[in-house]
Design a protein around this motif. Structure first.
Motif, PDB file in Angstrom:
ATOM      1  N   ARG A  67       0.752  -1.287   0.003  1.00  0.00           N
ATOM      2  CA  ARG A  67      -0.118  -0.028  -0.049  1.00  0.00           C
ATOM      3  C   ARG A  67       0.897   1.273   0.102  1.00  0.00           C
ATOM      4  N   ALA A  68       0.335   2.404  -0.657  1.00  0.00           N
ATOM      5  CA  ALA A  68       0.996   3.620  -0.452  1.00  0.00           C
ATOM      6  C   ALA A  68      -0.100   4.690  -0.112  1.00  0.00           C
ATOM      7  N   THR A  69       0.363   5.551   0.628  1.00  0.00           N
ATOM      8  CA  THR A  69      -0.904   6.641   1.094  1.00  0.00           C
ATOM      9  C   THR A  69      -0.359   8.005   0.251  1.00  0.00           C
ATOM     10  N   PHE A  70      -1.177   8.633  -0.012  1.00  0.00           N
ATOM     11  CA  PHE A  70      -1.092   9.784  -0.591  1.00  0.00           C
ATOM     12  C   PHE A  70      -2.179  11.005  -0.387  1.00  0.00           C
ATOM     13  N   GLN A  71      -1.816  12.152  -0.560  1.00  0.00           N
ATOM     14  CA  GLN A  71      -2.923  13.208  -0.582  1.00  0.00           C
ATOM     15  C   GLN A  71      -2.589  14.111  -1.857  1.00  0.00           C
ATOM     16  N   TYR A  72      -3.579  14.699  -2.205  1.00  0.00           N
ATOM     17  CA  TYR A  72      -3.360  15.746  -3.461  1.00  0.00           C
ATOM     18  C   TYR A  72      -3.016  17.159  -2.947  1.00  0.00           C
ATOM     19  N   ALA A  75      -4.128  22.489  -5.873  1.00  0.00           N
ATOM     20  CA  ALA A  75      -4.718  22.380  -7.471  1.00  0.00           C
ATOM     21  C   ALA A  75      -4.232  23.741  -8.148  1.00  0.00           C
ATOM     22  N   ALA A  76      -3.268  23.540  -8.965  1.00  0.00           N
ATOM     23  CA  ALA A  76      -2.544  24.756  -9.805  1.00  0.00           C
ATOM     24  C   ALA A  76      -1.917  23.986 -11.118  1.00  0.00           C
ATOM     25  N   GLY A  77      -2.738  23.784 -12.113  1.00  0.00           N
ATOM     26  CA  GLY A  77      -2.297  23.214 -13.534  1.00  0.00           C
ATOM     27  C   GLY A  77      -2.213  21.791 -13.419  1.00  0.00           C
ATOM     28  N   ASP A  78      -1.232  21.073 -13.399  1.00  0.00           N
ATOM     29  CA  ASP A  78      -0.987  19.509 -13.476  1.00  0.00           C
ATOM     30  C   ASP A  78      -1.561  19.175 -12.184  1.00  0.00           C
ATOM     31  N   PRO A  79      -2.082  17.786 -12.156  1.00  0.00           N
ATOM     32  CA  PRO A  79      -2.392  17.070 -10.750  1.00  0.00           C
ATOM     33  C   PRO A  79      -1.014  16.959  -9.929  1.00  0.00           C
ATOM     34  N   HIS A  80      -1.316  17.146  -8.607  1.00  0.00           N
ATOM     35  CA  HIS A  80      -0.115  17.158  -7.819  1.00  0.00           C
ATOM     36  C   HIS A  80      -0.409  15.977  -6.740  1.00  0.00           C
ATOM     37  N   VAL A  81       0.613  15.170  -6.487  1.00  0.00           N
ATOM     38  CA  VAL A  81       0.317  14.085  -5.686  1.00  0.00           C
ATOM     39  C   VAL A  81       1.487  14.089  -4.452  1.00  0.00           C
TER      40      VAL A  81
END
Length: 95
Positions: A67-72, A75-81
């Motif tokens: 598993r890997a956890t992430f958040q966004y 939001a400015a242009g390209d998606p950011h993870v």
């Protein structure tokens, strides 16, 4: 192209993975990125879902016990993870 950043905890987790685990994560990560950039729902084999009790944090399955956890990110242009944790199934208990 999606933008990515990592927490220092992710980096520590990454160093603890085996080379085989790293390769498997990177293979799934490529498909994750493709779905994210193309504004598609994540394919079922990746299984992205919210982490219970941790609003705004998600988990991605990259192996039967991976598993890997992430958040966004902002939001400015390209998606950011922002990658938070990576490892075995138990990591979402401390996302």
């Amino acid at each position: 192209m999606a933008r990515h950043s990592r927490t220092s905890q992710f980096d520590r987790d990454w160093r603890a993975l085996t080379e085989t685990q790293r390769k498997r994560f990177l293979a799934v990560h490529a498909r994750f990125d493709a779905d994210l950039v193309n504004d598609r729902r994540f394919r079922p084999g990746i299984r992205v879902k919210g982490v219970q009790g941790a609003p705004g944090i998600f988990e991605m399955t990259w192996a039967p016990d991976g598993r890997a956890t992430f958040q966004y990110g902002p939001a400015a242009g390209d998606p950011h993870v922002i990658w938070r944790r990576v490892g075995r199934h138990a990591i979402p208990s401390r996302p």
